[in-house]
Enzyme design. Structure first.
Site, PDB file in Angstrom:
ATOM      1  N   SER A  62      38.237  29.221  29.630  1.00 35.91           N
ATOM      2  CA  SER A  62      38.971  28.223  28.838  1.00 35.91           C
ATOM      3  C   SER A  62      38.000  27.217  28.230  1.00 35.91           C
ATOM      4  O   SER A  62      36.908  26.998  28.745  1.00 35.91           O
ATOM      5  CB  SER A  62      39.959  27.456  29.724  1.00 35.91           C
ATOM      6  OG  SER A  62      40.743  28.348  30.472  1.00 35.91           O
TER       7      SER A  62
HETATM    8  N1  SAH Z   1      39.346  29.723  35.206  1.00 46.68           N
HETATM    9  C1  SAH Z   1      38.693  30.828  34.543  1.00 46.68           C
HETATM   10  C2  SAH Z   1      39.506  31.296  33.361  1.00 46.68           C
HETATM   11  C3  SAH Z   1      39.756  32.743  33.456  1.00 46.68           C
HETATM   12  S1  SAH Z   1      40.938  33.394  32.317  1.00 46.68           S
HETATM   13  C4  SAH Z   1      37.254  30.514  34.184  1.00 46.68           C
HETATM   14  O1  SAH Z   1      36.804  29.374  34.386  1.00 46.68           O
HETATM   15  O2  SAH Z   1      36.572  31.434  33.743  1.00 46.68           O
HETATM   16  C5  SAH Z   1      42.297  33.724  33.380  1.00 46.68           C
HETATM   17  C6  SAH Z   1      42.043  34.636  34.536  1.00 46.68           C
HETATM   18  O3  SAH Z   1      43.292  34.820  35.212  1.00 46.68           O
HETATM   19  C7  SAH Z   1      41.544  36.036  34.179  1.00 46.68           C
HETATM   20  O4  SAH Z   1      40.356  36.258  34.837  1.00 46.68           O
HETATM   21  C8  SAH Z   1      42.653  36.958  34.681  1.00 46.68           C
HETATM   22  O5  SAH Z   1      42.189  38.199  35.186  1.00 46.68           O
HETATM   23  C9  SAH Z   1      43.266  36.110  35.772  1.00 46.68           C
HETATM   24  N2  SAH Z   1      44.627  36.475  36.164  1.00 46.68           N
HETATM   25  C10 SAH Z   1      45.662  36.897  35.388  1.00 46.68           C
HETATM   26  N3  SAH Z   1      46.746  37.138  36.145  1.00 46.68           N
HETATM   27  C11 SAH Z   1      46.403  36.850  37.431  1.00 46.68           C
HETATM   28  C12 SAH Z   1      47.085  36.911  38.666  1.00 46.68           C
HETATM   29  N4  SAH Z   1      48.355  37.319  38.761  1.00 46.68           N
HETATM   30  N5  SAH Z   1      46.414  36.554  39.783  1.00 46.68           N
HETATM   31  C13 SAH Z   1      45.121  36.145  39.737  1.00 46.68           C
HETATM   32  N6  SAH Z   1      44.422  36.080  38.581  1.00 46.68           N
HETATM   33  C14 SAH Z   1      45.050  36.428  37.456  1.00 46.68           C
END
Ligand code: SAH
Length: 259
Positions: free
Chosen positions: A104
């Site tokens: 993000s």
């Molecule tokens: N906070 C992260 C942003 C990652 S984007 C950073 O700093 O990089 C969102 C993430 O949520 C992705 O990696 C995706 O695989 C994960 N995600 C989506 N659905 C999910 C779920 N049900 N449980 C855990 N992670 C999930």
């Protein structure tokens, strides 16, 4: 307005008194992008100054919390993205992290963390526990670990869970635990949490996460499919949750199960 879990998340027509003032208009932010310099001045220096400028621009878009700003100034965002993207790490943009996911943008990370910390008095933060859903590359988890006492972060994609572990290894963050699993379920064995941050957008806040909030805790989540908005939920007592609908946002979807 209390949130009745059977009816989903209602729209609040009035801003509750506990919300911070609205953000400045989009145009005001557009002029504040930071571009990381490409100076041959040693590996640490260029990123240090780019990060300091990123923090200044976060201040200008309304981030006030000193600990959040300090954390954003400490965590090396460039170390969480592919080397080819490192020069863009301190721009206020989302960047690809592989597996079709994105990290993000810094202003969104800072705003979400600030919103969930506001109900916690300074004295309680050192002992406070936060749950992150969607570890991704681990960047936001590292920022959370500088603001809260204990961080648990869940990721459903094995490759990203391991990537985050690698990214975080050299940083030796003792108060951060990475969990591989489906965030819909939360992490019951580590609950209750004083704050929950969702980094992926679902159609509603999963029931398990509402249950794993301590009374007085806040949860911030992007909710929606084609149109998404940040929802800020506060647990009022054992049976009632209050929700406010905030900024329009764009997040990757919350998926079910693991892969
Ligand atoms: N906070 C992260 C942003 C990652 S984007 C950073 O700093 O990089 C969102 C993430 O949520 C992705 O990696 C995706 O695989 C994960 N995600 C989506 N659905 C999910 C779920 N049900 N449980 C855990 N992670 C999930």
């Amino acid at each position: 307005m209390p949130l009745d879990r059977q009816q989903g998340v209602p729209f609040m027509s009035r801003r509750p008194a506990w919300l911070p003032p609205p953000r400045p208009p989009e145009g005001a932010r557009a002029t504040q992008r930071v571009v990381a310099p490409q100076r041959p001045s040693g590996p640490g220096l260029a990123s240090d100054s780019a990060r300091a400028r990123m923090v200044e621009s976060l201040r200008r878009v309304g981030v006030r919390d000193a600990r959040v700003l300090d954390a954003m100034g400490q965590v090396p965002r460039h170390a969480f993205v592919d080397a080819a993207l490192a020069s863009r790490a301190y721009e206020d943009v989302a960047l690809p992290i592989g597996h079709g996911q994105t990290i993000s943008k810094p202003s969104t990370v800072a705003r979400m963390i600030e919103l969930v910390t506001q109900s916690l008095p300074e004295s309680r933060r050192a002992a406070a526990r936060v749950l992150e859903i969607g570890t991704g590359c681990g960047y936001q988890a590292a920022v959370l670990a500088r603001v809260f006492g204990q961080v648990v972060s869940v990721e459903r994609v094995r490759g990203l869970h391991e990537q985050a572990r690698n990214n975080l290894r050299t940083m030796r963050i003792a108060n951060l635990r990475l969990v591989f699993g489906d965030g819909h379920l939360g992490v019951a064995r580590a609950a209750p949490f004083d704050a929950i941050v969702m980094a992926a957008a679902g159609e509603a806040v999963p029931d398990a996460l509402l249950e794993q909030m301590s009374v007085g805790a806040r949860l911030i989540a992007p909710i929606g499919t084609t149109r998404q908005a940040l929802h800020l939920v506060e647990r009022l007592d054992r049976e009632r949750w209050q929700v406010a609908v905030l900024d329009a946002v764009r997040f990757v979807p919350l998926r079910t199960g693991t892969s």
